[in-house]
Design a protein around this motif. Structure first.
Motif, PDB file in Angstrom:
ATOM      1  N   UNK A 189     -11.573 -15.106   3.254  1.00 16.77           N
ATOM      2  CA  UNK A 189     -12.048 -15.903   4.834  1.00 16.77           C
ATOM      3  C   UNK A 189     -12.855 -14.285   5.776  1.00 16.77           C
ATOM      4  N   UNK A 190     -12.258 -13.466   5.468  1.00 16.22           N
ATOM      5  CA  UNK A 190     -13.262 -13.290   6.299  1.00 16.22           C
ATOM      6  C   UNK A 190     -14.699 -12.573   5.484  1.00 16.22           C
ATOM      7  N   UNK A 191     -14.602 -11.317   3.757  1.00 16.96           N
ATOM      8  CA  UNK A 191     -15.516 -11.869   3.212  1.00 16.96           C
ATOM      9  C   UNK A 191     -16.416 -12.574   3.776  1.00 16.96           C
ATOM     10  N   UNK A 192     -16.112 -13.611   3.720  1.00 14.13           N
ATOM     11  CA  UNK A 192     -17.674 -14.727   3.338  1.00 14.13           C
ATOM     12  C   UNK A 192     -17.631 -15.560   5.563  1.00 14.13           C
ATOM     13  N   UNK A 193     -16.586 -14.554   6.744  1.00 12.53           N
ATOM     14  CA  UNK A 193     -16.990 -15.148   8.095  1.00 12.53           C
ATOM     15  C   UNK A 193     -18.539 -13.897   7.945  1.00 12.53           C
TER      16      UNK A 193
ATOM     17  N   UNK B  46      -5.679  -4.780  -2.548  1.00  8.24           N
ATOM     18  CA  UNK B  46      -4.541  -4.989  -4.627  1.00  8.24           C
ATOM     19  C   UNK B  46      -3.758  -6.120  -4.190  1.00  8.24           C
ATOM     20  N   UNK B  47      -3.029  -6.617  -3.711  1.00  7.66           N
ATOM     21  CA  UNK B  47      -2.523  -7.926  -3.309  1.00  7.66           C
ATOM     22  C   UNK B  47      -3.137  -8.712  -4.007  1.00  7.66           C
ATOM     23  N   UNK B  48      -4.912  -8.365  -3.206  1.00  6.24           N
ATOM     24  CA  UNK B  48      -5.204 -10.503  -3.639  1.00  6.24           C
ATOM     25  C   UNK B  48      -6.345 -10.232  -5.084  1.00  6.24           C
ATOM     26  N   UNK B  49      -5.669  -9.434  -5.908  1.00  4.12           N
ATOM     27  CA  UNK B  49      -6.178  -9.104  -7.303  1.00  4.12           C
ATOM     28  C   UNK B  49      -4.946 -10.227  -7.693  1.00  4.12           C
TER      29      UNK B  49
ATOM     30  N   UNK C 257     -14.596  -6.893  -2.998  1.00  7.55           N
ATOM     31  CA  UNK C 257     -15.536  -8.719  -3.041  1.00  7.55           C
ATOM     32  C   UNK C 257     -16.249  -9.068  -1.781  1.00  7.55           C
ATOM     33  N   UNK C 258     -16.188  -7.591  -0.782  1.00  2.51           N
ATOM     34  CA  UNK C 258     -17.227  -7.773  -0.263  1.00  2.51           C
ATOM     35  C   UNK C 258     -18.255  -6.946  -1.141  1.00  2.51           C
ATOM     36  N   UNK C 259     -18.239  -5.919  -1.445  1.00  2.00           N
ATOM     37  CA  UNK C 259     -19.452  -5.290  -2.162  1.00  2.00           C
ATOM     38  C   UNK C 259     -20.247  -6.187  -2.565  1.00  2.00           C
ATOM     39  N   UNK C 260     -19.184  -7.052  -3.424  1.00  2.00           N
ATOM     40  CA  UNK C 260     -19.465  -7.943  -4.889  1.00  2.00           C
ATOM     41  C   UNK C 260     -20.551  -8.869  -4.276  1.00  2.00           C
TER      42      UNK C 260
END
Lengths: 220, 337
Positions: free
Chosen positions: B241-245, B185-188, B273-276
């Motif tokens: 960074x998490x999603x990229x990893x 939520x914050x990241x948005x 973001x991970x789903x995307x």
């Protein structure tokens, strides 16, 4: 009335099947996870006494104090058995059952062997403490003099001077080696739990499984 | 055929009634988030206590919502591991008692396999072989379902699970538990412009590591204490960074293991973001990307009931919890480990 009683409050668990409070068969754990041995033992007991699952009228379970994980396994399993059968449950205080087991081990409280004596059931509570309570043997039965509570072994020894002691707290060296202490070895506690459960059912104080709650006596 | 599935491996107590392995008649999930929130993570003893308090009502509600009685249940499925042993034992003890008393089959389900089967509750099972990324608060594993039907772990986290890293970073930022939704939520509202260094596994394995990333955030916060203005950017950067990893390692896995589809599952699969990013990866490889709806990404009883098709029944007299239950690695499966 056929009751199944379960005690998993310490590592030495037991299960009994009783008719009107009188044990028909009992089995003590041989070590290992309570989750694993308990149902297998119930299955053997039922076969031994020639009863089926549908003959069970209710369940007694030791709700504490005692090992948190042990209590939860016994209670969760009892809840499942009760939910599957639609039968009610009787919550049994561990120290009440151990006190009754001490009395049974000493002969019979009702025969007056130890009338007037004080019984001190004690459970190893880990972290250098014990759970204990005190009971007086009266002609009518056991009367609880002191409520279950955690205490240091020293507090226990001071409070239980002259009492007959039993329970797995007696394995603590400070208790076992205390001069003059009178310790008795106990029969499987589920037998006494079954008798207490029967008195709870007889008094109409049985509860639905969702009302079974452990007595922890400690916050996490 | 009605299966009652029970899941208590961590901090969610869930029970579900599944018809014919696919149709969800009920899926009741009781979350303990509020209880663990103040600690910034799951407190095992509190979780065990709460499971015992709720197990009756969760199961009773699942039966009621499904409109069936306990006598109509044909089989039981319960999570046997991995997870918190105190939590696992509540569901296992309860399910064993039900199955024993009603004399019905009992299935002891691997929680990770359960997450994979959550996908099949909403999507047709893809042809073998396929690749699944199971990513949650307790697990981060790449699981390969081979042509011969065998299921193997081909990559796993060497330290923190991805969801655990989200929880720990959220705690550092004072956002509360569970960290995943709070950080998302914050990241948005922020830009992911901070480059947090990640540990790259250099031995060629498909394993993950998230503790370095978490530490990078910690060091960044020491130099640059979080303010209301900087928290969104930190969250966006950490999440990126998490999603990229996760995506990079999944892509490397695809280069080594041919797959007909990519499955994304587990609680962290709720992250948009991970789903995307995973869908984008799948498109680049011309593969379908199958992801459960968010409710089925969380720990739930329906996925455990669904996964019972993948196991043999066990005796209710024998089943025990296994907090370290794993899906074997490929080498172990081939007997070369």
């Amino acid at each position: 009335m056929i009751l199944v009683a379960i005690d998993t409050s310490t590592e030495q668990g037991s299960i009994a099947i009783a008719r009107d409070g009188v044990t028909l068969a009992v089995e003590a754990s041989q070590g290992g996870s309570h989750t694993v041995w308990l149902l297998a033992a119930l299955d053997r007991l039922l076969r031994d006494v020639g009863l089926g699952r549908d003959n069970i009228d209710g369940f007694g379970v030791v709700v504490g104090p005692g090992s948190f994980t042990g209590l939860r396994i016994g209670i969760a399993m009892t809840k499942g058995l009760a939910a599957a059968s639609g039968k009610a449950c009787a919550p049994v205080v561990s120290l009440d059952a151990i006190a009754a087991a001490i009395a049974a081990a000493m002969g019979s409280a009702m025969k007056g062997d130890c009338t007037g004596r004080i019984l001190a059931p004690v459970i190893d509570a880990r972290k250098g403490e014990v759970y204990f309570a005190l009971y007086k043997v009266e002609k009518s039965g056991l009367r609880r003099l002191r409520e279950p509570a955690p205490a240091s072994p020293q507090e226990f020894l001071a409070a239980s001077a002259g009492a007959i002691v039993g329970g797995n707290g007696t394995r603590l060296p400070v208790i076992a080696d205390h001069p003059g202490i009178e310790i008795v070895a106990l029969p499987p506690v589920a037998q006494q739990a079954a008798a207490i459960a029967f008195s709870i059912f007889s008094a109409g104080h049985q509860v639905p499984p969702e009302e079974l709650e452990p007595i922890y006596l400690r916050i996490p | 055929m009605l299966i009652l599935g029970i899941e208590t491996s961590c901090d969610e107590a869930s029970a579900a009634v599944l018809e014919d392995g696919r149709r969800i008649l009920s899926n009741v999930i009781y979350s303990q988030d509020e209880i663990h929130n103040r600690y910034g993570g799951v407190v095992p003893e509190l979780a065990s206590r709460e499971h015992l308090r709720k197990i009756d009502s969760v199961v009773a509600t699942a039966l009621e919502q499904a409109g069936v009685g306990i006598r109509e249940i044909d089989a039981y499925a319960v999570t046997r591991g991995p997870g918190l042993i105190g939590s696992l034992l509540i569901g296992i003890s309860y399910a064993k008692a039900l199955a024993y008393f009603r004399q019905k089959p009992l299935f002891g389900v691997n929680h990770l396999i359960g997450h994979i089967h959550a996908v099949f509750l909403e999507h047709e099972k893809p042809p073998l072989p396929f690749m699944a990324l199971v990513v949650s608060g307790g697990h981060t594993s790449l699981v390969y379902s081979a042509t011969d039907g065998s299921v193997s772990t081909i990559g796993k986290t060497r330290d923190d699970a991805a969801g655990e890293a989200f929880d720990k970073v959220a705690k550092m930022l004072g956002l509360g538990y569970p960290g995943g939704p709070k950080i998302e939520k914050m990241a948005r509202e922020g830009r992911g412009s901070i480059r947090f260094s990640r540990v790259k596994i250099s031995d060629g394995s498909l394993d993950f590591s998230f503790s370095g990333l978490k530490t990078a955030v910690l060091y960044h916060l020491r130099e640059n204490p979080a303010t209301e203005q900087t928290v969104p950017g930190i969250c966006a950067s950490f999440q990126r960074a998490c999603v990229e990893a996760l995506v990079e390692q999944t892509e490397r896995a695809l280069q080594q293991y041919p797959a007909s589809a990519i499955l994304l599952c587990g609680g962290v699969a709720c992250n948009a973001k991970l789903r995307e990013a995973m869908s984008h990866l799948a498109r680049r490889h011309a593969l379908p990307c199958l992801i459960p709806s968010p409710r089925l990404c969380a720990d739930n009883g329906a996925m455990i009931a669904a996964a019972s098709v993948a196991c043999d029944p066990v005796s209710p007299l024998d089943l025990d919890g296994d907090p370290n239950l794993r899906i074997p690695a490929v080498a172990e499966r081939k007997g070369t480990a």
